[in-house]
Design an enzyme around this catalytic site. Structure first.
Site, short mmCIF file in Angstrom:
data_model
loop_
_atom_site.label_atom_id
_atom_site.label_comp_id
_atom_site.label_asym_id
_atom_site.label_seq_id
_atom_site.Cartn_x
_atom_site.Cartn_y
_atom_site.Cartn_z
N GLU A 176 31.99 -5.34 -162.46
CA GLU A 176 32.94 -4.48 -163.18
C GLU A 176 32.52 -4.39 -164.63
O GLU A 176 32.17 -5.39 -165.25
CB GLU A 176 34.36 -5.06 -163.08
CG GLU A 176 35.00 -4.80 -161.73
CD GLU A 176 36.40 -5.40 -161.63
OE1 GLU A 176 36.79 -6.18 -162.52
OE2 GLU A 176 37.09 -5.08 -160.66
N ARG A 231 24.45 8.11 -150.61
CA ARG A 231 25.78 8.71 -150.70
C ARG A 231 26.47 8.20 -151.95
O ARG A 231 26.57 6.98 -152.16
CB ARG A 231 26.58 8.30 -149.45
CG ARG A 231 27.92 8.93 -149.28
CD ARG A 231 28.30 8.90 -147.81
NE ARG A 231 27.36 9.72 -147.09
CZ ARG A 231 27.46 11.06 -147.02
NH1 ARG A 231 28.48 11.69 -147.55
NH2 ARG A 231 26.56 11.77 -146.38
N TYR A 273 29.47 -8.43 -157.78
CA TYR A 273 30.56 -7.82 -158.56
C TYR A 273 30.07 -7.56 -159.97
O TYR A 273 29.51 -8.47 -160.60
CB TYR A 273 31.79 -8.74 -158.60
CG TYR A 273 32.94 -8.09 -157.89
CD1 TYR A 273 33.52 -6.94 -158.44
CD2 TYR A 273 33.41 -8.55 -156.68
CE1 TYR A 273 34.54 -6.28 -157.77
CE2 TYR A 273 34.42 -7.90 -156.01
CZ TYR A 273 34.98 -6.76 -156.56
OH TYR A 273 35.97 -6.09 -155.90
N LYS A 279 23.03 15.02 -151.71
CA LYS A 279 22.76 16.35 -151.15
C LYS A 279 21.29 16.70 -151.42
O LYS A 279 20.43 15.91 -151.06
CB LYS A 279 23.80 17.34 -151.67
CG LYS A 279 25.22 16.91 -151.19
CD LYS A 279 26.35 17.81 -151.62
CE LYS A 279 27.68 17.25 -151.13
NZ LYS A 279 28.85 18.02 -151.62
N THR A 321 27.19 14.90 -156.69
CA THR A 321 26.91 13.89 -155.67
C THR A 321 25.42 13.58 -155.75
O THR A 321 24.63 14.37 -156.24
CB THR A 321 27.20 14.42 -154.26
OG1 THR A 321 26.47 15.64 -154.08
CG2 THR A 321 28.67 14.69 -154.04
C1 LIG Z 1 30.21 17.60 -151.67
C2 LIG Z 1 31.02 18.08 -152.81
C3 LIG Z 1 31.96 17.24 -153.44
C4 LIG Z 1 32.42 15.93 -152.87
O1 LIG Z 1 31.53 14.96 -152.63
P1 LIG Z 1 31.96 13.68 -151.74
O2 LIG Z 1 30.85 12.73 -152.03
O3 LIG Z 1 32.03 14.15 -150.34
O4 LIG Z 1 33.26 13.20 -152.24
C5 LIG Z 1 32.60 17.72 -154.57
N1 LIG Z 1 32.34 18.93 -155.05
C6 LIG Z 1 31.47 19.78 -154.47
C7 LIG Z 1 31.24 21.13 -155.06
C8 LIG Z 1 30.79 19.37 -153.33
O5 LIG Z 1 29.94 20.23 -152.74
#
Ligand SMILES: *Cc1c(COP(=O)(O)O)cnc(C)c1O
Length: 429
Positions: free
Chosen positions: A65, A248, A63, A242, A239
């Site tokens: 915070e 993630r 934890y 990607k 994010t």
């Molecule tokens: C993927 C994406 C998100 C959201 O990401 P999550 O991790 O799935 O919540 C937000 N904005 C854009 C433009 C995205 O492509």
């Protein structure tokens, strides 16, 4: 010290198999699926073993915070180091000469990062001008099923019907008419570069914040393959899973004068304890992005995407917006007389994973859709290049035309041979 002597306690697959064979089977089955087919979902990638090791570590137990040096719990000295290292790496990657950059590594996801940015800069009811969902915007940019469209007042901008490019004159006209408190640039299915300077000018003209949601393309920015939004935006959210190829999660970078507002919005306004294993894994991924090989990777992702879009055009699928400058392409399938949903299912049968996607001004409903979206982040991680993309395009062409499913097995066999030449997660030698 040899690897066997390191007193590490982490993922032990044999332990999972012994104590929970059901979930062990799921993990194995998913690895099999990943390795056995072509992964072309534009928002996915293959994280490195180092990122996975940080994610699977005992840092998950802690934890923490608060922020490094200012925590609400004891025992944070070690996790503080991880967060500080990650922040310094992000500053090195995304910082601009002569300007300080504030970094928040704690958002649990892209949607959380966006919620925090709204919370930091807006009041409920404020107007937000962002790309419309059917033209490539994200749910968090004003959809009625998201906080963004329920607690705020969305005004959508679109792409032009003729060019399928962002119409900056329309964006400006809408901004002057609706006087939004915030403008958002960034999308989930827009394949071309975005003119951040133009957005900045419009935001300044109407006194709005400029948020860039760089979720999809921030990895290409990190690899210096496309221009950075950082010099133009007040806040950049993204994010980490990607093209960036991290765990993630989400991240925010902003001007230093907004640091307090952003940090307070992430914690304690919308989140509790940060996921310190994910924060450490983000630091690992950011470290990987600083390596020269990551620049080669980012450039190859774009080269592969262009090559794949060209190949699919030759198969009768029209690249929306005239092509791509990024890791993704959106293809209009109407000339082939098939829907996005059909194409997705037929590709799936041939071990090609991609997603149906609405195209701008799509006459079909979203669950059917007239297009598919493809991305090259994952296949590039496994070492594929332009020549392989020609083969991928041809395999997709065969799969989508396979009306009765008679060719699926044969296409899948060729897919297996292709991915076997460039294995994702190869076994250590
Ligand atoms: C993927 C994406 C998100 C959201 O990401 P999550 O991790 O799935 O919540 C937000 N904005 C854009 C433009 C995205 O492509």
């Amino acid at each position: 010290m040899s690897a066997a002597d390191v007193p590490f306690w982490g993922p032990d697959f044999a332990e999972l198999q012994a104590s929970d064979p059901d979930i062990a089977d799921v993990v194995l089955g998913e690895l099999d699926r990943l390795k056995g087919g072509l992964q072309l979902i534009a928002s996915e990638n293959f994280t490195s073993p180092a990122v996975l090791a940080a994610l699977g570590s005992t840092l998950s137990n802690k934890y923490a915070e608060g922020y490094p040096g200012r925590r609400y719990y004891g025992g944070c000295a070690e996790v503080d180091k991880a967060e500080r290292i990650g922040i310094a790496r992000a500053q090195q990657l995304f910082g601009v000469e002569g300007a300080e950059l504030h970094v928040n590594l704690q958002p649990h996801s892209g949607a959380s990062a966006n919620l925090a940015a709204y919370a930091a800069l807006l009041q409920p009811g404020d107007t937000v001008l962002a790309m419309s969902l059917p033209h490539g915007g994200h749910l968090t940019h004003g959809s009625s099923v998201s906080f963004s469209g329920t607690w705020f007042t969305p005004v959508p901008y679109s792409v032009r019907a003729d060019t399928e490019l962002i119409d900056y004159d329309e964006v400006r006209d809408l901004a002057l008419e609706h006087r939004p408190a915030m403008l958002i640039a960034g999308a989930t299915a827009y394949p071309r570069l975005i003119d951040f300077a133009a957005f900045r000018e419009i935001a300044d003209e109407v006194g709005a914040w400029l948020m860039v949601d760089a979720a999809h393309f921030i990895g290409l920015v990190a690899g210096q393959a496309i221009p950075s939004p950082v010099p133009y935006a007040d806040v950049v959210t993204f994010t980490t899973h990607k093209v960036l190829r991290g765990p993630r999660g989400g991240m925010i970078v902003c001007r230093p004068d907004l640091a307090k507002r952003i940090d307070k919005a992430v914690f304690p306004f919308i989140q509790g304890g940060p996921l310190m294993h994910a924060v450490a894994a983000k630091a690992v991924a950011l470290g990987e992005c600083l390596q020269p090989s990551y620049r080669d990777y980012a450039r190859q992702v774009v080269a592969n995407s262009k090559s794949l879009a060209d190949g699919l055009a030759a198969e009768g699928m029209r690249p929306v917006s005239g092509g791509t400058d990024t890791h993704l392409a959106l293809l209009d399938l109407r000339e082939l007389g098939i829907t996005g949903a059909q194409a997705e299912a037929r590709c799936d049968a041939a071990r090609i994973t991609l997603n149906k996607n609405a195209i701008p001004y799509d006459p079909a409903p979203p669950m059917t859709a007239s297009g598919v979206r493809v991305g090259t982040a994952a296949v590039t991680t496994q070492g594929m290049t332009e020549g392989d993309m020609k083969e991928v395009a041809s395999l997709i062409g065969q799969a989508v035309r396979d009306e009765d499913g008679s060719a699926a097995a044969e296409v899948a066999t060729t897919v297996s041979a292709l991915v076997a030449r460039h294995p994702a997660y190869p076994r250590p030698a």
